[in-house]
Design an enzyme around this catalytic site. Structure first.
Site, PDB file in Angstrom:
ATOM      1  N   ARG A 165       7.989 -13.488  -5.008  1.00  0.00           N
ATOM      2  CA  ARG A 165       7.114 -13.573  -3.818  1.00  0.00           C
ATOM      3  C   ARG A 165       7.931 -13.586  -2.516  1.00  0.00           C
ATOM      4  O   ARG A 165       7.579 -14.285  -1.567  1.00  0.00           O
ATOM      5  CB  ARG A 165       6.224 -14.826  -3.859  1.00  0.00           C
ATOM      6  N   SER A 249      -3.683 -17.016  -5.134  1.00  0.00           N
ATOM      7  CA  SER A 249      -2.864 -18.212  -5.370  1.00  0.00           C
ATOM      8  C   SER A 249      -2.381 -18.754  -4.030  1.00  0.00           C
ATOM      9  O   SER A 249      -1.758 -18.033  -3.265  1.00  0.00           O
ATOM     10  CB  SER A 249      -1.636 -17.859  -6.210  1.00  0.00           C
ATOM     11  N   GLU A 345       2.081 -19.896  -0.344  1.00  0.00           N
ATOM     12  CA  GLU A 345       2.449 -18.480  -0.451  1.00  0.00           C
ATOM     13  C   GLU A 345       2.036 -17.709   0.811  1.00  0.00           C
ATOM     14  O   GLU A 345       2.812 -16.884   1.299  1.00  0.00           O
ATOM     15  CB  GLU A 345       1.745 -17.910  -1.689  1.00  0.00           C
TER      16      GLU A 345
HETATM   17  C1  LIG Z   1      -8.412 -12.814  -4.356  1.00  0.00           C
HETATM   18  C2  LIG Z   1      -6.940 -12.586  -4.049  1.00  0.00           C
HETATM   19  C3  LIG Z   1      -6.057 -12.329  -5.086  1.00  0.00           C
HETATM   20  C4  LIG Z   1      -4.695 -12.133  -4.813  1.00  0.00           C
HETATM   21  N1  LIG Z   1      -3.859 -11.886  -5.869  1.00  0.00           N
HETATM   22  C5  LIG Z   1      -2.537 -11.680  -5.641  1.00  0.00           C
HETATM   23  C6  LIG Z   1      -1.657 -11.410  -6.743  1.00  0.00           C
HETATM   24  O1  LIG Z   1      -2.059 -11.337  -7.903  1.00  0.00           O
HETATM   25  N2  LIG Z   1      -0.356 -11.235  -6.464  1.00  0.00           N
HETATM   26  C7  LIG Z   1       0.144 -11.269  -5.182  1.00  0.00           C
HETATM   27  O2  LIG Z   1       1.347 -11.078  -5.013  1.00  0.00           O
HETATM   28  N3  LIG Z   1      -0.673 -11.512  -4.135  1.00  0.00           N
HETATM   29  C8  LIG Z   1      -1.998 -11.712  -4.319  1.00  0.00           C
HETATM   30  N4  LIG Z   1      -2.828 -11.970  -3.266  1.00  0.00           N
HETATM   31  C9  LIG Z   1      -2.267 -12.054  -1.894  1.00  0.00           C
HETATM   32  C10 LIG Z   1      -2.392 -10.750  -1.071  1.00  0.00           C
HETATM   33  O3  LIG Z   1      -3.408  -9.941  -1.551  1.00  0.00           O
HETATM   34  C11 LIG Z   1      -1.090  -9.955  -1.030  1.00  0.00           C
HETATM   35  O4  LIG Z   1      -0.027 -10.730  -0.544  1.00  0.00           O
HETATM   36  C12 LIG Z   1      -1.209  -8.690  -0.158  1.00  0.00           C
HETATM   37  O5  LIG Z   1      -0.055  -7.884  -0.294  1.00  0.00           O
HETATM   38  C13 LIG Z   1      -1.420  -9.002   1.337  1.00  0.00           C
HETATM   39  O6  LIG Z   1      -1.735  -7.781   1.970  1.00  0.00           O
HETATM   40  P1  LIG Z   1      -2.489  -7.741   3.368  1.00  0.00           P
HETATM   41  O7  LIG Z   1      -2.499  -6.309   3.800  1.00  0.00           O
HETATM   42  O8  LIG Z   1      -3.804  -8.390   3.240  1.00  0.00           O
HETATM   43  O9  LIG Z   1      -1.491  -8.576   4.277  1.00  0.00           O
HETATM   44  P2  LIG Z   1      -1.880  -9.559   5.483  1.00  0.00           P
HETATM   45  O10 LIG Z   1      -2.526 -10.773   4.919  1.00  0.00           O
HETATM   46  O11 LIG Z   1      -2.596  -8.837   6.555  1.00  0.00           O
HETATM   47  O12 LIG Z   1      -0.418  -9.947   6.003  1.00  0.00           O
HETATM   48  C14 LIG Z   1       0.431 -10.749   5.211  1.00  0.00           C
HETATM   49  C15 LIG Z   1       1.805 -10.800   5.891  1.00  0.00           C
HETATM   50  O13 LIG Z   1       2.404  -9.511   5.870  1.00  0.00           O
HETATM   51  C16 LIG Z   1       2.653  -9.046   7.201  1.00  0.00           C
HETATM   52  N5  LIG Z   1       2.356  -7.605   7.227  1.00  0.00           N
HETATM   53  C17 LIG Z   1       1.183  -7.004   6.900  1.00  0.00           C
HETATM   54  N6  LIG Z   1       1.309  -5.661   7.007  1.00  0.00           N
HETATM   55  C18 LIG Z   1       2.579  -5.423   7.422  1.00  0.00           C
HETATM   56  C19 LIG Z   1       3.328  -4.253   7.746  1.00  0.00           C
HETATM   57  N7  LIG Z   1       2.786  -3.015   7.655  1.00  0.00           N
HETATM   58  N8  LIG Z   1       4.608  -4.394   8.164  1.00  0.00           N
HETATM   59  C20 LIG Z   1       5.178  -5.619   8.260  1.00  0.00           C
HETATM   60  N9  LIG Z   1       4.537  -6.766   7.979  1.00  0.00           N
HETATM   61  C21 LIG Z   1       3.247  -6.673   7.559  1.00  0.00           C
HETATM   62  C22 LIG Z   1       1.738  -9.846   8.095  1.00  0.00           C
HETATM   63  O14 LIG Z   1       2.262  -9.937   9.424  1.00  0.00           O
HETATM   64  C23 LIG Z   1       1.735 -11.184   7.375  1.00  0.00           C
HETATM   65  O15 LIG Z   1       2.903 -11.892   7.682  1.00  0.00           O
HETATM   66  C24 LIG Z   1      -4.205 -12.183  -3.486  1.00  0.00           C
HETATM   67  C25 LIG Z   1      -5.104 -12.429  -2.439  1.00  0.00           C
HETATM   68  C26 LIG Z   1      -6.467 -12.641  -2.711  1.00  0.00           C
HETATM   69  C27 LIG Z   1      -7.416 -12.876  -1.575  1.00  0.00           C
END
Ligand SMILES: Cc1cc2nc3c(=O)[nH]c(=O)nc-3n(C[C@H](O)[C@H](O)[C@H](O)COP(=O)(O)OP(=O)(O)OC[C@H]3O[C@@H](n4cnc5c(N)ncnc54)[C@H](O)[C@@H]3O)c2cc1C
Length: 349
Positions: A165, A249, A345
């Site tokens: 992570r 998580s 996380e």
């Molecule tokens: C129901 C659910 C289940 C999930 N299951 C998992 C799982 O199984 N495994 C797992 O690893 N995660 C899981 N997650 C967490 C999440 O989905 C991931 O971490 C995902 O990659 C976040 O993507 P996002 O586009 O929503 O990022 P955001 O929430 O918008 O951003 C997260 C971080 O990344 C940065 N960021 C976003 N885009 C960029 C970019 N283009 N360049 C630089 N920085 C950037 C943001 O500034 C922030 O710091 C889950 C979440 C939910 C709600």
């Protein structure tokens, strides 16, 4: 005309999966790599926060920095041989849609990561992982805008410094508050397997193998079967953010030294522990939280999911500050009871 004229006071409630009502004082949608570099050339010193799908964020207050919402789209094949394909994907693509499109094309490697919310651009940030696979296993390289040098930079897999992570992108900030990411990811390249004879499905986790066997019904197992099994299993275990706000998580599984793990094993023989190659031991955070008595707890508008203690939820009408107060209560109780520190996380703003 200024092509980046920001929208003012944009409500972010539907743009974060916890559903907290906060607002972006300035908001700009970024729809291409060219727009991204043009924006930073026009505003090199602007405070900016990069938003993807908002599924790994706890927003505790309105955002003063300009929110750059990554919405660039496009998937292109860059290299293709008999065995592999290298595919480049724009940051704003929806992760799950890309996974399903790639398994449908007969590409292997991402099937275990189906149904993770969010965007492609965010997937390297925390090295997303599920069901025995992490994005580092398939990631080829990353193209990002470096806000410090004001130029495009490339990261190969090793340069991303992936671990559990974690990656280089989670630690590179321009400010002490850690909201100004140094690198803004514009495109992610994946190297995926095409040759099915070289594919080893990873189905040893939980009841994935049983479900895959049901879906394949005696026929040949494909990546589509694995993705479908994982979608079904995840849907029963995790709350749908459209129904109940969450970030998946909430806590990372803590990694402790062998001495503490051995001590815990004597007092709690049933604690799920996973020895790591370097001698440390990973402990299931969900088990620790459940043992500390928090599973299913509701504290006003926030709480702990009744089916999975690792997931903190927002029932509506609450705030990020309330969720973080609950998270701190849980961490403190786990530390008091087990001597183990657990940490969140998601990114907390
Ligand atoms: C129901 C659910 C289940 C999930 N299951 C998992 C799982 O199984 N495994 C797992 O690893 N995660 C899981 N997650 C967490 C999440 O989905 C991931 O971490 C995902 O990659 C976040 O993507 P996002 O586009 O929503 O990022 P955001 O929430 O918008 O951003 C997260 C971080 O990344 C940065 N960021 C976003 N885009 C960029 C970019 N283009 N360049 C630089 N920085 C950037 C943001 O500034 C922030 O710091 C889950 C979440 C939910 C709600």
């Amino acid at each position: 005309m200024n092509e980046f004229l920001p929208q003012r006071d944009v409500d972010l409630t539907s743009l974060n999966t916890l559903g907290f009502s906060v607002c972006a004082h300035r908001y700009v949608a970024i729809r291409s790599a060219r727009e991204l570099s043009s924006y930073f050339k026009a505003y090199p010193d602007e405070d900016c926060f990069v938003l993807g799908g908002g599924s790994n964020l706890v927003l505790t207050r309105d955002i003063d920095a300009t929110v750059l919402h990554m919405q660039s789209r496009g998937v292109a094949v860059y290299e293709e041989t008999d065995t592999h394909v290298v595919v480049g994907v724009q940051a704003g693509e929806i992760w799950h849609d890309f996974v399903m499109a790639s398994v449908a094309r007969g590409w292997f490697g991402l099937e275990n990561l189906a149904l993770i919310p969010g965007t492609v651009g965010a997937c390297p940030v925390q090295n997303i992982g599920a069901y025995g696979v992490e994005i580092k296993d398939a990631l080829h390289k990353v193209k990002a805008w470096d806000r410090l040098t004001q130029s495009w930079v490339w990261f190969d897999n090793a340069q991303c410094e992936f671990s559990y992570r974690d990656s280089v992108f989670k630690h590179a900030f321009l400010d002490e508050a850690c909201t100004q990411s140094r690198y803004v990811i514009s495109k992610v390249f994946f190297k995926l397997l095409k040759d099915k004879t070289q594919w080893q499905p990873k189905i040893g986790y939980g009841d994935v193998a049983t479900r895959v066997a049901d879906l394949a019904a005696g026929g040949e197992v494909t990546a589509v079967h694995v993705a479908q099994a994982i979608i079904e299993i995840r849907s029963t275990k995790l709350p749908d953010p459209k129904v109940l706000g969450n970030t998946g998580s909430f806590f990372k599984n803590p990694i402790v030294d062998a001495a503490l793990a051995a001590q815990l094993k004597t007092t709690h023989p049933n604690a799920p522990m996973y020895p790591q190659p370097d001698g440390t031991v990973k402990i299931a955070a969900g088990w620790l939280i459940e043992q500390a008595g928090f599973k299913g707890l509701r504290d006003g508008a926030v709480g702990v999911y009744e089916k999975q203690a690792l997931v903190l939820v927002h029932h509506g009408g609450g705030t990020g500050a309330e969720l973080m107060a609950l998270a701190q209560r849980i961490s403190a109780a786990v530390f008091t009871q087990f001597g183990v520190r657990i940490s969140p996380e998601p990114m907390v703003i």
